[in-house]
Design a protein around this motif. Structure first.
Motif, PDB file in Angstrom:
ATOM      1  N   HIS A  73       4.403  -1.424 -17.070  1.00  0.00           N
ATOM      2  CA  HIS A  73       2.852  -1.429 -16.934  1.00  0.00           C
ATOM      3  C   HIS A  73       2.358  -2.602 -17.530  1.00  0.00           C
ATOM      4  O   HIS A  73       2.968  -3.628 -18.208  1.00  0.00           O
ATOM      5  CB  HIS A  73       2.321  -0.615 -17.984  1.00  0.00           C
ATOM      6  CG  HIS A  73       2.880   0.771 -17.422  1.00  0.00           C
ATOM      7  ND1 HIS A  73       2.105   1.476 -16.160  1.00  0.00           N
ATOM      8  CD2 HIS A  73       3.531   1.804 -17.605  1.00  0.00           C
ATOM      9  CE1 HIS A  73       2.671   2.533 -16.021  1.00  0.00           C
ATOM     10  NE2 HIS A  73       3.443   3.037 -16.976  1.00  0.00           N
ATOM     11  N   ASP A  94      -3.808   0.546 -16.558  1.00  0.00           N
ATOM     12  CA  ASP A  94      -3.609  -0.481 -15.559  1.00  0.00           C
ATOM     13  C   ASP A  94      -3.844   0.485 -14.216  1.00  0.00           C
ATOM     14  O   ASP A  94      -3.899  -0.205 -13.128  1.00  0.00           O
ATOM     15  CB  ASP A  94      -2.275  -1.097 -15.324  1.00  0.00           C
ATOM     16  CG  ASP A  94      -1.223  -0.363 -15.489  1.00  0.00           C
ATOM     17  OD1 ASP A  94      -1.208   0.906 -14.939  1.00  0.00           O
ATOM     18  OD2 ASP A  94       0.090  -0.834 -15.559  1.00  0.00           O
ATOM     19  N   GLY A  95      -3.908   1.726 -14.372  1.00  0.00           N
ATOM     20  CA  GLY A  95      -3.916   2.453 -13.165  1.00  0.00           C
ATOM     21  C   GLY A  95      -2.784   2.942 -12.441  1.00  0.00           C
ATOM     22  O   GLY A  95      -3.036   3.844 -11.386  1.00  0.00           O
ATOM     23  N   ASP A  96      -1.578   2.734 -12.922  1.00  0.00           N
ATOM     24  CA  ASP A  96      -0.700   3.022 -12.338  1.00  0.00           C
ATOM     25  C   ASP A  96      -0.026   4.209 -13.025  1.00  0.00           C
ATOM     26  O   ASP A  96       0.174   4.493 -14.293  1.00  0.00           O
ATOM     27  CB  ASP A  96       0.630   1.865 -12.429  1.00  0.00           C
ATOM     28  CG  ASP A  96       0.216   0.839 -11.479  1.00  0.00           C
ATOM     29  OD1 ASP A  96      -0.326   1.028 -10.548  1.00  0.00           O
ATOM     30  OD2 ASP A  96       1.033  -0.304 -11.616  1.00  0.00           O
ATOM     31  N   ARG A 112       5.726   3.449  -7.961  1.00  0.00           N
ATOM     32  CA  ARG A 112       4.473   3.403  -8.648  1.00  0.00           C
ATOM     33  C   ARG A 112       3.380   4.347  -7.587  1.00  0.00           C
ATOM     34  O   ARG A 112       3.705   4.347  -6.169  1.00  0.00           O
ATOM     35  CB  ARG A 112       4.199   1.989  -8.743  1.00  0.00           C
ATOM     36  CG  ARG A 112       5.020   1.284  -9.844  1.00  0.00           C
ATOM     37  CD  ARG A 112       4.249  -0.410  -9.721  1.00  0.00           C
ATOM     38  NE  ARG A 112       5.045  -0.946 -10.772  1.00  0.00           N
ATOM     39  CZ  ARG A 112       4.370  -1.116 -11.863  1.00  0.00           C
ATOM     40  NH1 ARG A 112       3.158  -0.760 -12.133  1.00  0.00           N
ATOM     41  NH2 ARG A 112       5.106  -1.816 -12.745  1.00  0.00           N
ATOM     42  N   PRO A 114      -0.407   4.171  -7.720  1.00  0.00           N
ATOM     43  CA  PRO A 114      -1.691   3.421  -8.247  1.00  0.00           C
ATOM     44  C   PRO A 114      -2.878   4.012  -7.661  1.00  0.00           C
ATOM     45  O   PRO A 114      -3.019   4.801  -6.692  1.00  0.00           O
ATOM     46  CB  PRO A 114      -1.428   2.226  -7.624  1.00  0.00           C
ATOM     47  CG  PRO A 114      -0.782   2.179  -6.261  1.00  0.00           C
ATOM     48  CD  PRO A 114       0.177   3.273  -6.369  1.00  0.00           C
ATOM     49  N   SER A 117      -9.044   1.765  -6.822  1.00  0.00           N
ATOM     50  CA  SER A 117      -9.825   1.019  -7.393  1.00  0.00           C
ATOM     51  C   SER A 117      -9.150   0.896  -8.857  1.00  0.00           C
ATOM     52  O   SER A 117      -9.923   0.264  -9.691  1.00  0.00           O
ATOM     53  CB  SER A 117     -11.197   1.649  -7.700  1.00  0.00           C
ATOM     54  OG  SER A 117     -11.897   1.855  -6.305  1.00  0.00           O
ATOM     55  N   LYS A 118      -8.123   1.177  -9.024  1.00  0.00           N
ATOM     56  CA  LYS A 118      -7.096   0.840 -10.284  1.00  0.00           C
ATOM     57  C   LYS A 118      -7.766   1.501 -11.315  1.00  0.00           C
ATOM     58  O   LYS A 118      -7.848   0.975 -12.604  1.00  0.00           O
ATOM     59  CB  LYS A 118      -7.065  -0.615 -10.456  1.00  0.00           C
ATOM     60  CG  LYS A 118      -6.174  -1.358  -9.270  1.00  0.00           C
ATOM     61  CD  LYS A 118      -4.937  -0.763  -9.141  1.00  0.00           C
ATOM     62  CE  LYS A 118      -4.002  -1.360 -10.110  1.00  0.00           C
ATOM     63  NZ  LYS A 118      -2.682  -1.091 -10.144  1.00  0.00           N
ATOM     64  N   HIS A 119      -8.482   2.554 -11.275  1.00  0.00           N
ATOM     65  CA  HIS A 119      -9.071   3.294 -12.448  1.00  0.00           C
ATOM     66  C   HIS A 119      -8.038   3.562 -13.337  1.00  0.00           C
ATOM     67  O   HIS A 119      -7.062   4.099 -13.099  1.00  0.00           O
ATOM     68  CB  HIS A 119      -9.689   4.736 -11.875  1.00  0.00           C
ATOM     69  CG  HIS A 119     -10.835   4.451 -11.306  1.00  0.00           C
ATOM     70  ND1 HIS A 119     -11.841   5.656 -10.758  1.00  0.00           N
ATOM     71  CD2 HIS A 119     -11.639   3.369 -10.875  1.00  0.00           C
ATOM     72  CE1 HIS A 119     -12.680   5.439 -10.392  1.00  0.00           C
ATOM     73  NE2 HIS A 119     -12.866   4.098 -10.258  1.00  0.00           N
ATOM     74  N   THR A 137      -8.633  10.335 -14.780  1.00  0.00           N
ATOM     75  CA  THR A 137      -8.876   8.887 -15.091  1.00  0.00           C
ATOM     76  C   THR A 137     -10.009   8.629 -16.257  1.00  0.00           C
ATOM     77  O   THR A 137     -10.894   9.606 -16.608  1.00  0.00           O
ATOM     78  CB  THR A 137      -9.623   8.169 -13.874  1.00  0.00           C
ATOM     79  OG1 THR A 137     -10.787   8.445 -13.555  1.00  0.00           O
ATOM     80  CG2 THR A 137      -8.505   8.404 -12.464  1.00  0.00           C
ATOM     81  N   SER A 156       2.749   5.654  -2.393  1.00  0.00           N
ATOM     82  CA  SER A 156       1.937   5.799  -3.346  1.00  0.00           C
ATOM     83  C   SER A 156       0.647   6.562  -2.744  1.00  0.00           C
ATOM     84  O   SER A 156      -0.536   6.315  -3.418  1.00  0.00           O
ATOM     85  CB  SER A 156       1.369   4.261  -3.785  1.00  0.00           C
ATOM     86  OG  SER A 156       0.984   3.604  -2.574  1.00  0.00           O
TER      87      SER A 156
END
Length: 290
Positions: A73, A94-96, A112, A114, A117-119, A137, A156
């Protein structure tokens, strides 16, 4: 119930539950400098620790010798979970959401998943059939989402996103221990939402909403058939709820109010709750500033 008032639940104190007193057996420094430990997990062969430098370290539980250092991360790690002896999972701001086979840790080839929007992800869980992952999130603008993933897939791809049930950070995601289609979530908005995921429709699947009235720190199922819910808040209150409706079984209020220095009992904050099926007791694990 009498006149809608739930009966009082008997409470007992055991300020010296652990006998004999604990003594330090071994210690290991995670790192030098101002590094904070965030989370702990364990299985039969690993003690797993996450920290503020975005690392996850695996230790030998008998010797505390470092077995592996993982750097999955790029931001704060919000939760880690050891699923049996074979799977390590972690979520991050980081949203992962990373799901990694223990046997492949040496190759660093993680899977991964994700979030859109990488919330930032704050919480996650896997259901009892081990087929479905759910992750909650942080609130970004007006969106606090629950994302669903197929844990058996290698992509993903997000199967579904629930976006309407919560209006603030989703701090807890918990699957029912035996029903793979039953999910509950808790949030800073004070709501505990319970879903039937049979057809994965958010509106149709939302079964029960319990309004605790305060920001939720931790929730969990308990009871012989996991028919009840405990809720610990960020202001150190404890409440118990029926899982099939929105009724509170008991509101204990601020746990710090039951401190009794004369008995050596000082409660400054709640850590977690633990259910003991054999006795039917729910234990509150707490700490003191001393």
């Amino acid at each position: 119930m009498n006149d809608g008032v739930p009966p009082q639940i008997p409470i007992t104190y055991e300020p010296r539950l652990i006998q004999p007193p604990l003594a330090l057996k071994q210690a290991s420094a995670f790192s030098h400098g101002d590094i904070y430990i965030y989370d702990l997990a364990a299985n039969s062969s690993n003690l797993i620790v996450s920290a503020s430098n975005h690392e996850i370290k695996l230790y030998n539980p008998a010797t505390l010798a470092i077995k592996n250092i993982l750097k999955f991360h790029e931001a704060n790690i919000t939760q880690i979970k050891a699923h049996g002896d074979h799977i390590l999972m972690s979520s991050s701001e980081d949203g992962d959401l990373v799901m990694q086979k223990m046997s492949e840790l040496a190759t660093k080839t993680e899977r991964r998943k994700p979030a859109p929007s990488k919330h930032p992800l704050l919480s996650f869980d896997i259901n009892s059939s081990e087929h479905l992952l759910a992750a909650g999130t942080e609130l970004i603008r007006e969106d606090a989402n629950i994302h669903f993933f197929d844990s058996r897939g290698d992509t993903s791809t997000i199967l579904k996103t629930y976006a309407e049930s919560h209006s603030d950070d989703i701090t807890n995601v918990k699957f029912h221990p035996t029903n793979p289609a039953r999910l509950m979530t808790g949030s800073v908005d004070g709501l505990i939402c319970q879903f039937d995921l049979s057809d994965m429709d958010e509106d149709e699947g939302l079964l029960v909403v319990s309004n605790t009235g305060t920001s939720i720190n931790k929730i969990g199922y308990f009871g012989p058939s996991a028919e009840y819910i405990y809720c610990l808040s960020h202001i150190e209150t404890l409440s118990l709820w029926n899982s099939d409706d929105a009724d509170a079984v008991q509101q204990f209020g601020d746990i710090r109010g039951v401190s009794n220095p004369a008995l050596g009992l000082t409660l400054d904050y709640a850590i977690s709750c633990q259910y003991e099926p054999e006795s039917g007791r729910l234990y509150l694990i707490s700490g003191s500033n001393e």
